[in-house]
Design a protein around this motif. Structure first.
Motif, PDB file in Angstrom:
ATOM      1  N   LYS A 230      34.754  42.893  46.268  1.00  0.00           N
ATOM      2  CA  LYS A 230      34.583  43.207  44.908  1.00  0.00           C
ATOM      3  C   LYS A 230      35.643  44.436  44.375  1.00  0.00           C
ATOM      4  N   VAL A 231      35.798  44.587  42.972  1.00  0.00           N
ATOM      5  CA  VAL A 231      36.472  45.607  42.543  1.00  0.00           C
ATOM      6  C   VAL A 231      35.710  46.234  41.453  1.00  0.00           C
ATOM      7  N   GLU A 232      36.171  47.483  41.290  1.00  0.00           N
ATOM      8  CA  GLU A 232      35.480  48.352  40.260  1.00  0.00           C
ATOM      9  C   GLU A 232      36.641  48.964  39.437  1.00  0.00           C
ATOM     10  N   LEU A 233      36.468  49.132  38.016  1.00  0.00           N
ATOM     11  CA  LEU A 233      37.465  49.861  37.383  1.00  0.00           C
ATOM     12  C   LEU A 233      37.008  51.228  37.364  1.00  0.00           C
ATOM     13  N   LEU A 234      38.010  52.057  37.765  1.00  0.00           N
ATOM     14  CA  LEU A 234      37.637  53.610  38.099  1.00  0.00           C
ATOM     15  C   LEU A 234      38.152  54.245  36.586  1.00  0.00           C
ATOM     16  N   LYS A 235      39.380  53.756  36.278  1.00  0.00           N
ATOM     17  CA  LYS A 235      39.928  54.388  34.898  1.00  0.00           C
ATOM     18  C   LYS A 235      40.944  53.416  34.487  1.00  0.00           C
ATOM     19  N   GLY A 236      40.882  53.117  33.220  1.00  0.00           N
ATOM     20  CA  GLY A 236      41.815  52.209  32.484  1.00  0.00           C
ATOM     21  C   GLY A 236      42.475  52.615  31.118  1.00  0.00           C
ATOM     22  N   PHE A 237      43.178  51.989  30.472  1.00  0.00           N
ATOM     23  CA  PHE A 237      43.617  52.466  29.106  1.00  0.00           C
ATOM     24  C   PHE A 237      43.733  51.313  28.053  1.00  0.00           C
ATOM     25  N   ASP A 238      43.874  49.968  28.588  1.00  0.00           N
ATOM     26  CA  ASP A 238      43.569  49.052  27.848  1.00  0.00           C
ATOM     27  C   ASP A 238      42.840  47.851  28.328  1.00  0.00           C
ATOM     28  N   PRO A 239      41.797  47.132  27.647  1.00  0.00           N
ATOM     29  CA  PRO A 239      41.074  46.202  28.197  1.00  0.00           C
ATOM     30  C   PRO A 239      41.774  45.155  28.859  1.00  0.00           C
ATOM     31  N   GLU A 240      42.797  44.429  28.165  1.00  0.00           N
ATOM     32  CA  GLU A 240      43.524  43.441  28.944  1.00  0.00           C
ATOM     33  C   GLU A 240      44.363  43.835  30.191  1.00  0.00           C
ATOM     34  N   CYS A 241      44.961  45.083  30.065  1.00  0.00           N
ATOM     35  CA  CYS A 241      45.828  45.292  31.411  1.00  0.00           C
ATOM     36  C   CYS A 241      44.918  45.739  32.081  1.00  0.00           C
ATOM     37  N   ASP A 242      43.732  46.259  31.930  1.00  0.00           N
ATOM     38  CA  ASP A 242      42.589  46.494  32.945  1.00  0.00           C
ATOM     39  C   ASP A 242      42.184  45.160  33.803  1.00  0.00           C
ATOM     40  N   SER A 243      41.932  44.288  33.101  1.00  0.00           N
ATOM     41  CA  SER A 243      41.350  42.992  33.311  1.00  0.00           C
ATOM     42  C   SER A 243      42.570  42.380  34.492  1.00  0.00           C
ATOM     43  N   VAL A 244      43.788  42.525  33.923  1.00  0.00           N
ATOM     44  CA  VAL A 244      44.904  41.945  34.871  1.00  0.00           C
ATOM     45  C   VAL A 244      45.304  42.625  36.075  1.00  0.00           C
ATOM     46  N   ALA A 245      44.873  43.876  36.034  1.00  0.00           N
ATOM     47  CA  ALA A 245      45.019  44.600  37.291  1.00  0.00           C
ATOM     48  C   ALA A 245      43.985  44.542  38.327  1.00  0.00           C
ATOM     49  N   MET A 246      42.661  44.282  37.701  1.00  0.00           N
ATOM     50  CA  MET A 246      41.735  44.024  38.509  1.00  0.00           C
ATOM     51  C   MET A 246      41.530  42.598  39.201  1.00  0.00           C
ATOM     52  N   ASN A 247      41.953  41.677  38.378  1.00  0.00           N
ATOM     53  CA  ASN A 247      42.096  40.292  38.859  1.00  0.00           C
ATOM     54  C   ASN A 247      43.327  40.111  39.836  1.00  0.00           C
ATOM     55  N   ALA A 248      44.258  40.953  39.977  1.00  0.00           N
ATOM     56  CA  ALA A 248      45.371  40.797  40.829  1.00  0.00           C
ATOM     57  C   ALA A 248      45.114  41.367  42.031  1.00  0.00           C
ATOM     58  N   ILE A 249      44.471  42.378  42.117  1.00  0.00           N
ATOM     59  CA  ILE A 249      43.763  43.042  43.395  1.00  0.00           C
ATOM     60  C   ILE A 249      42.635  42.304  43.830  1.00  0.00           C
ATOM     61  N   LYS A 250      41.991  41.700  43.306  1.00  0.00           N
ATOM     62  CA  LYS A 250      40.777  40.865  43.669  1.00  0.00           C
ATOM     63  C   LYS A 250      41.395  39.642  44.573  1.00  0.00           C
ATOM     64  N   GLN A 251      42.571  39.086  43.988  1.00  0.00           N
ATOM     65  CA  GLN A 251      43.072  37.870  44.615  1.00  0.00           C
ATOM     66  C   GLN A 251      43.900  38.285  45.747  1.00  0.00           C
ATOM     67  N   THR A 252      44.311  39.398  46.149  1.00  0.00           N
ATOM     68  CA  THR A 252      45.250  39.735  47.030  1.00  0.00           C
ATOM     69  C   THR A 252      44.474  39.725  48.567  1.00  0.00           C
ATOM     70  N   LYS A 253      45.164  39.272  49.303  1.00  0.00           N
ATOM     71  CA  LYS A 253      44.562  39.647  50.989  1.00  0.00           C
ATOM     72  C   LYS A 253      45.285  40.443  51.595  1.00  0.00           C
ATOM     73  N   PHE A 254      44.501  41.338  52.329  1.00  0.00           N
ATOM     74  CA  PHE A 254      45.093  42.576  53.041  1.00  0.00           C
ATOM     75  C   PHE A 254      44.855  42.283  54.549  1.00  0.00           C
ATOM     76  N   THR A 255      45.678  43.360  55.325  1.00  0.00           N
ATOM     77  CA  THR A 255      45.322  43.214  56.787  1.00  0.00           C
ATOM     78  C   THR A 255      44.063  43.743  57.116  1.00  0.00           C
ATOM     79  N   SER A 256      43.648  43.602  58.160  1.00  0.00           N
ATOM     80  CA  SER A 256      42.247  44.211  58.462  1.00  0.00           C
ATOM     81  C   SER A 256      42.196  45.668  58.501  1.00  0.00           C
ATOM     82  N   PRO A 257      41.060  46.362  57.904  1.00  0.00           N
ATOM     83  CA  PRO A 257      41.057  47.734  58.351  1.00  0.00           C
ATOM     84  C   PRO A 257      40.307  47.918  59.454  1.00  0.00           C
ATOM     85  N   LYS A 258      40.704  49.020  60.220  1.00  0.00           N
ATOM     86  CA  LYS A 258      40.135  49.129  61.628  1.00  0.00           C
ATOM     87  C   LYS A 258      39.726  50.649  62.039  1.00  0.00           C
ATOM     88  N   GLN A 259      38.791  50.889  62.607  1.00  0.00           N
ATOM     89  CA  GLN A 259      38.289  52.039  63.066  1.00  0.00           C
ATOM     90  C   GLN A 259      38.083  52.058  64.537  1.00  0.00           C
TER      91      GLN A 259
END
Length: 277
Positions: A230-259
């Motif tokens: 999931k994603v959460e908007l911490l701080k934005g400046f324009d509703p459309e730009c905010d939505s584009v940024a959130m959707n782009a990150i939501k669709q991105t696959k990352f390497t596995s975080p490890k501890q």
């Protein structure tokens, strides 16, 4: 001159805190708030109290992430809940000396720090109000719990003694299923590099034509497989730009975080800058 689109992306650990000014930390409201024996129905449903448990677990895991060593946290509070189901105040209850000193195996989290973080979390809680003769009333309930996090990051219950509010809480079990670390030894990286995020971002036409620029801060909750849950908007400046940024990150696959070599969940903040030149 034709405008050029520049989008800057960076990933860093999310670890900011919020000032506690919504829930009062007080000495005594006992005369104004009723106990479980004085009401017909106590405040809080099982589902609502599950969210309280989730926040408590997150507080403990966040402290573990900061220190990266075994810790112990003592929660012993009285919650004052108003007629609308909001936490109006929190009172620190006495802590037994047996549990308020370090035993060498675990570092004890400072009680003032823990109380502040608990109060910060309590600002967002909303309970079903307690009732008496079918009318909502002010209610007070105690929460007493000692949690320890071992060297592997696993939460263990020391004293699952929950009073009043614990009539429901005591039935629930603590698991690490929904805990997202704040800091891990191996941070997740976008598979394909930063271009993997950038290629998913298109500057909104209206914002571009209006010359709107700014920075969007998005918190991403990434699971053990590198998938953004999931994603959460911490701080934005324009509703459309905010939505584009959130959707782009939501669709991105990352390497596995490890501890400690093991895949874990983590939360990271990702700032995306929309700039026209």
């Amino acid at each position: 001159m034709k405008k050029m689109l520049l989008i800057f992306i960076a990933v860093f650990v999310f670890g900011c805190t919020e000032k506690s000014d919504g829930v009062k930390i007080i000495d005594n409201y006992d005369e104004e708030y009723l106990t479980e024996k004085q009401v017909d129905n106590e405040a809080g449903t099982e589902e609502e109290l599950k969210l309280v448990m989730k926040d408590i677990k997150q507080i403990v895991h966040d402290e573990y992430s900061k220190l990266n060593s075994p810790i112990k946290a003592v929660f012993n509070y009285r919650l004052y809940i108003d007629e609308e189901g909001r936490v109006d105040g929190i009172k620190q209850l006495p802590i037994s000396e047996k549990y308020s000193t370090e035993d060498g195996s675990y570092k004890l989290i400072d009680k003032e720090l823990l109380l502040k973080e608990f109060a910060d979390a309590a600002k967002s809680w909303k309970f079903t109000a307690a009732t008496k003769e079918n009318n909502p009333v002010k209610f007070r309930g105690d929460l007493e719990l000692i949690l320890a996090v071992d060297e592997t990051g696993t939460i263990k219950e020391e004293i699952p003694s929950l009073k009043s509010l614990g009539n429901v809480l005591s039935k629930l079990k603590f698991t690490d299923d929904d805990i997202y670390f704040v800091v891990v030894e191996e941070q997740p990286e976008p598979i394909g590099g930063l271009m993997a995020i950038q290629e998913k971002i298109v500057y909104p036409k209206k914002a571009k034509e209006a010359g709107i620029q700014g920075r969007v801060f998005v918190k991403a909750f990434i699971n053990e497989e590198g998938i953004v849950d999931k994603v959460e908007l911490l701080k934005g400046f324009d509703p459309e730009c905010d939505s584009v940024a959130m959707n782009a990150i939501k669709q991105t696959k990352f390497t596995s975080p490890k501890q400690r070599g093991e895949p874990v969940k983590v939360q990271v903040a990702i700032p995306i800058v929309f700039k026209l030149q």
